[in-house]
Design an enzyme around this catalytic site. Structure first.
Site, PDB file in Angstrom:
ATOM      1  N   LYS A 117     -12.556  -0.957   0.361  1.00 54.29           N
ATOM      2  CA  LYS A 117     -11.416   0.239  -0.461  1.00 54.29           C
ATOM      3  C   LYS A 117     -12.647   0.569  -1.865  1.00 54.29           C
ATOM      4  O   LYS A 117     -13.593   1.019  -1.990  1.00 54.29           O
ATOM      5  CB  LYS A 117     -10.481  -0.111  -0.429  1.00 54.29           C
ATOM      6  CG  LYS A 117      -9.383  -0.185   1.117  1.00 54.29           C
ATOM      7  CD  LYS A 117      -7.608  -0.825   0.600  1.00 54.29           C
ATOM      8  CE  LYS A 117      -7.322   0.009   1.444  1.00 54.29           C
ATOM      9  NZ  LYS A 117      -8.170  -0.729   2.826  1.00 54.29           N
TER      10      LYS A 117
ATOM     11  N   HIS B 120      -5.407  -4.077  -1.890  1.00 52.15           N
ATOM     12  CA  HIS B 120      -5.457  -2.664  -2.587  1.00 52.15           C
ATOM     13  C   HIS B 120      -5.596  -3.222  -4.305  1.00 52.15           C
ATOM     14  O   HIS B 120      -4.812  -2.757  -4.931  1.00 52.15           O
ATOM     15  CB  HIS B 120      -3.875  -2.253  -2.198  1.00 52.15           C
ATOM     16  CG  HIS B 120      -4.326  -1.376  -0.898  1.00 52.15           C
ATOM     17  ND1 HIS B 120      -4.313  -0.059  -1.012  1.00 52.15           N
ATOM     18  CD2 HIS B 120      -4.132  -1.652   0.433  1.00 52.15           C
ATOM     19  CE1 HIS B 120      -5.071   0.664   0.296  1.00 52.15           C
ATOM     20  NE2 HIS B 120      -4.106  -0.528   0.622  1.00 52.15           N
TER      21      HIS B 120
ATOM     22  N   SER C 132       0.830  -1.316   0.023  1.00 49.03           N
ATOM     23  CA  SER C 132      -0.148  -0.121  -0.166  1.00 49.03           C
ATOM     24  C   SER C 132       0.713   1.097  -0.152  1.00 49.03           C
ATOM     25  O   SER C 132       0.014   2.025  -0.350  1.00 49.03           O
ATOM     26  CB  SER C 132      -0.567  -0.362   1.221  1.00 49.03           C
ATOM     27  OG  SER C 132      -0.303  -0.621   2.574  1.00 49.03           O
TER      28      SER C 132
END
Length: 399
Positions: free
Chosen positions: A247, A216, A188
């Site tokens: 996310k 991610h 990340s």
């Protein structure tokens, strides 16, 4: 008693500020989107948002919001219980089944967050006779989850397959019963992608299982947005996938473990964060189902995100900024000095671009950066305005 403790804490906080490492929280008065309105802790008014994990722009998508409203009326606000008592609704089981199918795994178990998911895996699956081999740059939740287990711990240099093989051999020589390799799918702070195909090859060669935290990546990495296992063609070779709903998959909260059926079955019986935490709110589960509908029906959001990412990385490189290589939507602009990174973030906010400077202990000493995160919600003009603001902020900083 607390008076002496208070003095110590204040001194520590003063040291953090003096070192330029203080992390202010800015308050926004709007939904999460490509633009937000900062109401406190920074330049007031509307600013371009380049620091959220809202990769596909779904946090305020009208169809996701409508699904949430409908779910609130149908399923209620919350479960007020854990899963094995009276905290499971049909919508939770439906989401688990959909995630399993989407990720190509046999079963899925939901958690309150991916931090909890990673916190509940290692202690359940591994004992003192086992070994976990972890990438040096893995997320804090993986590190903390490993600490909760009694397994022997081995660490390999970031994405270094030669070092990984050395650690696998050490674990075997140490007599490990089970060996589990664990890595972030995308790191990340750097935007680097783990070489999962090579990791799976080493796992096969040394009799190890593979776990990846794909927080991610899921939703926008890979041809169908199924993450780094799909990108590398190893969906059937990864044993455990953890991830978040907070996310790209809508931006709310909640996490999951998608894995072999027997692994998920054991987690339901013994994983402490699952057994002792309230169930994911049904409104989030239902909205996440709508997100999966959107992801499986069209590729337009992923295409737009790739275009925005390519434009930003290309223009920033042309302007002479140091961006870590890659093509991920995480585009770290390397600054080096922590105080300079913090000051540049302030100057960018003054110019209407909301970004955050990251410094130690989030990243190593001397590697402070501004982590820019692109979104499908950004327009071409938004991206160009952000680059122009970087150029202007740098000029003021160097004046």
């Amino acid at each position: 008693m607390f008076d002496s403790v208070r003095d110590d804490l204040r001194a520590t906080l003063d040291e953090i500020r003096a070192a330029g490492l203080h992390k202010p929280e800015r308050v926004i008065g709007t939904p999460q989107s490509a633009t937000v309105n900062v109401t406190a802790g920074g330049r007031p008014g509307e600013v371009l948002n380049f620091c959220a994990n809202n990769y596909l722009g779904l946090a305020d998508h009208p169809e996701v919001i409508a699904a949430a409203h409908e779910a609130l009326d149908r399923w209620g606000y919350g479960m007020a219980s854990v899963r094995f008592i009276c905290g499971t609704q049909e919508v939770h089981k439906e989401l688990e089944a959909r995630l399993s199918a989407f990720l190509g795994q046999e079963d899925t178990i939901l958690y309150s967050s991916c931090f909890d998911a990673n916190g509940g895996v290692f202690e359940t699956l591994l004992g003192p006779e086992d070994a976990v081999i972890s990438d040096a740059l893995n997320h804090a939740s993986i590190i903390d989850g490993i600490r909760l287990s009694k397994a022997r711990r081995f660490r390999y240099a970031n994405r270094d397959m030669a070092d990984l093989e050395r650690r696998l051999k050490e674990a075997a020589e140490d007599g490990a019963r089970r060996k589990l390799i664990v890595t972030d799918g995308v790191f990340s702070m750097d935007g680097y992608v783990a070489p999962l195909d090579e990791i799976c090859d080493l796992a096969d060669r040394h009799g190890a299982m593979v776990m990846v935290d794909d927080s991610h990546a899921v939703g926008f990495v890979g041809p169908g947005g199924r993450g780094t296992p799909e990108l590398h063609g190893v969906m059937d070779r990864v044993d455990i996938v953890t991830g978040t709903l907070g996310k790209a998959l809508g931006g709310a909260s909640g996490g999951y473990v998608a894995a072999r059926a027997e692994i998920v079955a054991l987690l339901r019986q013994r994983s402490r964060p699952y057994l002792f935490s309230n169930t994911l709110a049904p409104v989030i589960a239902a909205a996440s189902l709508k997100v999966l509908d959107l992801l499986e029906s069209a590729d337009d959001l992923r295409v737009r995100l790739r275009e925005n990412t390519g434009l930003f990385r290309r223009r920033m490189t042309e302007e002479g900024f140091d961006i870590l290589p890659g093509d991920h939507a995480i585009a770290p602009v390397m600054i080096g000095d922590a105080a300079r990174a913090g000051r540049m973030a302030e100057l960018l906010l003054e110019r209407g671009v909301y970004v955050i400077g990251f410094s130690y202990p989030v990243v190593p000493q001397g590697q402070a950066r501004i982590r820019v995160q692109l979104s499908a919600a950004h327009s071409t003009d938004d991206v160009n305005r952000a680059v122009d603001a970087f150029v202007a902020a740098r000029a003021e900083l160097d004046a």
